[in-house]
Design an enzyme around this catalytic site. Structure first.
Site, mmCIF file in Angstrom:
data_model
loop_
_atom_site.group_PDB
_atom_site.id
_atom_site.type_symbol
_atom_site.label_atom_id
_atom_site.label_comp_id
_atom_site.label_asym_id
_atom_site.label_seq_id
_atom_site.Cartn_x
_atom_site.Cartn_y
_atom_site.Cartn_z
ATOM 1 N N ASN A 191 0.858 -1.182 0.000
ATOM 2 C CA ASN A 191 0.000 0.000 0.000
ATOM 3 C C ASN A 191 0.895 1.234 0.000
ATOM 4 O O ASN A 191 1.634 1.478 0.951
ATOM 5 C CB ASN A 191 -0.901 -0.010 1.236
ATOM 6 C CG ASN A 191 -1.794 1.205 1.318
ATOM 7 O OD1 ASN A 191 -1.987 1.921 0.346
ATOM 8 N ND2 ASN A 191 -2.365 1.433 2.499
ATOM 9 N N MET A 192 0.841 2.001 -1.076
ATOM 10 C CA MET A 192 1.694 3.186 -1.190
ATOM 11 C C MET A 192 1.148 4.394 -0.437
ATOM 12 O O MET A 192 1.848 5.415 -0.315
ATOM 13 C CB MET A 192 1.896 3.553 -2.666
ATOM 14 C CG MET A 192 2.715 2.548 -3.453
ATOM 15 S SD MET A 192 4.355 2.332 -2.731
ATOM 16 C CE MET A 192 5.143 1.315 -3.976
ATOM 17 N N LYS A 193 -0.094 4.309 0.026
ATOM 18 C CA LYS A 193 -0.717 5.436 0.726
ATOM 19 C C LYS A 193 -0.521 6.718 -0.087
ATOM 20 O O LYS A 193 -0.788 6.739 -1.283
ATOM 21 C CB LYS A 193 -0.167 5.545 2.150
ATOM 22 C CG LYS A 193 -0.423 4.283 2.971
ATOM 23 C CD LYS A 193 -0.078 4.452 4.426
ATOM 24 C CE LYS A 193 -0.376 3.192 5.207
ATOM 25 N NZ LYS A 193 -0.112 3.318 6.646
ATOM 26 N N HIS A 237 -9.238 0.404 5.657
ATOM 27 C CA HIS A 237 -7.969 0.661 6.342
ATOM 28 C C HIS A 237 -8.205 1.529 7.574
ATOM 29 O O HIS A 237 -9.088 2.390 7.600
ATOM 30 C CB HIS A 237 -6.984 1.346 5.397
ATOM 31 C CG HIS A 237 -5.589 1.387 5.929
ATOM 32 N ND1 HIS A 237 -5.167 2.340 6.837
ATOM 33 C CD2 HIS A 237 -4.515 0.579 5.702
ATOM 34 C CE1 HIS A 237 -3.900 2.130 7.134
ATOM 35 N NE2 HIS A 237 -3.476 1.066 6.459
ATOM 36 N N GLU A 279 -4.266 -6.305 10.265
ATOM 37 C CA GLU A 279 -3.372 -5.209 10.629
ATOM 38 C C GLU A 279 -3.785 -4.660 11.990
ATOM 39 O O GLU A 279 -4.634 -3.768 12.076
ATOM 40 C CB GLU A 279 -3.432 -4.085 9.593
ATOM 41 C CG GLU A 279 -2.908 -4.444 8.219
ATOM 42 C CD GLU A 279 -2.716 -3.207 7.352
ATOM 43 O OE1 GLU A 279 -1.580 -2.936 6.961
ATOM 44 O OE2 GLU A 279 -3.710 -2.508 7.090
ATOM 45 N N GLY A 283 2.768 1.180 11.240
ATOM 46 C CA GLY A 283 3.740 2.266 11.211
ATOM 47 C C GLY A 283 4.702 2.301 12.376
ATOM 48 O O GLY A 283 5.428 3.284 12.558
ATOM 49 N N SER A 307 4.401 -3.125 10.072
ATOM 50 C CA SER A 307 5.850 -3.109 10.305
ATOM 51 C C SER A 307 6.534 -4.364 9.764
ATOM 52 O O SER A 307 7.403 -4.952 10.416
ATOM 53 C CB SER A 307 6.142 -2.931 11.797
ATOM 54 O OG SER A 307 5.527 -1.758 12.288
#
Length: 254
Positions: free
Chosen positions: A9-11, A96, A168, A174, A212
């Site tokens: 996921n490149m966000k 998300h 997640e 993160g 992570s």
């Protein structure tokens, strides 16, 4: 047997057509020897057409990071499933934690998106996970069951096999390190038990871990019985890093 799966996921980190082209053109050749692993990318929304053009004719899947709960209508700023189909995309990210926390997406809206994606033959990658670290397996399962029951109450049982769950835990997104390996396996096992209890065939549903992920923890995570792959974040911004993760999954699961 469930085919291993690795996604990224490149966000809103890699946002220009040039950046996206550079990443894809570097990454695609690195994945040529890993046909035993499915791969997908959720690029920045403004680069979807660029992504579609570069991935045409490859097995590298892609799609948007969000979609509207309705096919069309007065939904300013949303992305229609009709646009997803028009781009020949095959995945869509739904639910998300950032969509829920920053944009206040409701569970009922997310459930509608899941159902719409499935009805239109688009694979939803549905993000689930508890907000805080659970104290034991019962607490963990109860937290996940509440989410799954609310999100999937309207789908047909036969549609379960077309769902991808991205586990997640919100407290691990993160962060410097992932959740503990045994905790990850407990969560994945609990998700399969929940699917079975709801009448679905849990043996067909792919469940991947995100939070992570790195080269240092990838092998240990995917070595777990109920983990089918990985959902990569910023670590995968370097093409070789993403390819290394795919290689690890191939060696461990392929």
């Amino acid at each position: 047997m469930r085919k291993p799966l690795v996604g990224i996921n490149m966000k809103n980190y890699i946002n220009t057509r040039a950046q996206t082209s550079e990443w894809l053109e570097a990454t695609i050749p690195l994945l040529e020897n890993f046909s035993d692993v499915d791969t997908f990318i959720f690029p920045s929304m403004g680069t979807l057409e660029t992504t579609a053009n570069l991935l045409a004719g490859t097995s590298f899947g892609f799609g948007p990071q969000n979609m509207a709960p309705e096919k069309s209508g007065p939904l300013t700023g949303e992305f229609s499933v009709e646009s997803i189909i028009d781009l020949n995309a095959n995945y869509v990210e739904i639910g998300h934690a950032e969509r829920k926390n920053l944009f206040h997406e409701k569970t009922s809206e997310i459930a509608k998106k899941i159902k719409l994606a499935l009805d239109e033959k688009i694979t939803p990658v549905v993000c689930v996970g508890e907000e805080v670290h659970a104290n034991d397996t019962n607490e963990l399962k109860n937290a996940l069951k509440k989410q799954i029951e609310a999100l999937f109450q309207t789908i047909n049982l036969a549609q379960w096999e077309n769902v991808v769950l991205a586990y997640e835990p919100e407290w691990a997104i993160g962060k410097a390190s992932s959740a503990e390996t045994n905790y990850i396996e407990s969560a994945h096992q609990a998700l399969r038990e929940i699917i079975r209890e709801l009448g679905g065939d849990e043996t067909l549903v792919r469940i991947i871990y995100g939070g992570s992920v790195s080269k240092e923890n990838a092998a240990e995570i995917v070595r777990q019985k109920n983990v089918d792959g990985l959902f990569v974040g910023r670590f995968g911004h370097k093409p070789q890093n993403f390819a290394d993760i795919v290689s690890i999954v191939s060696k461990t699961k392929g």
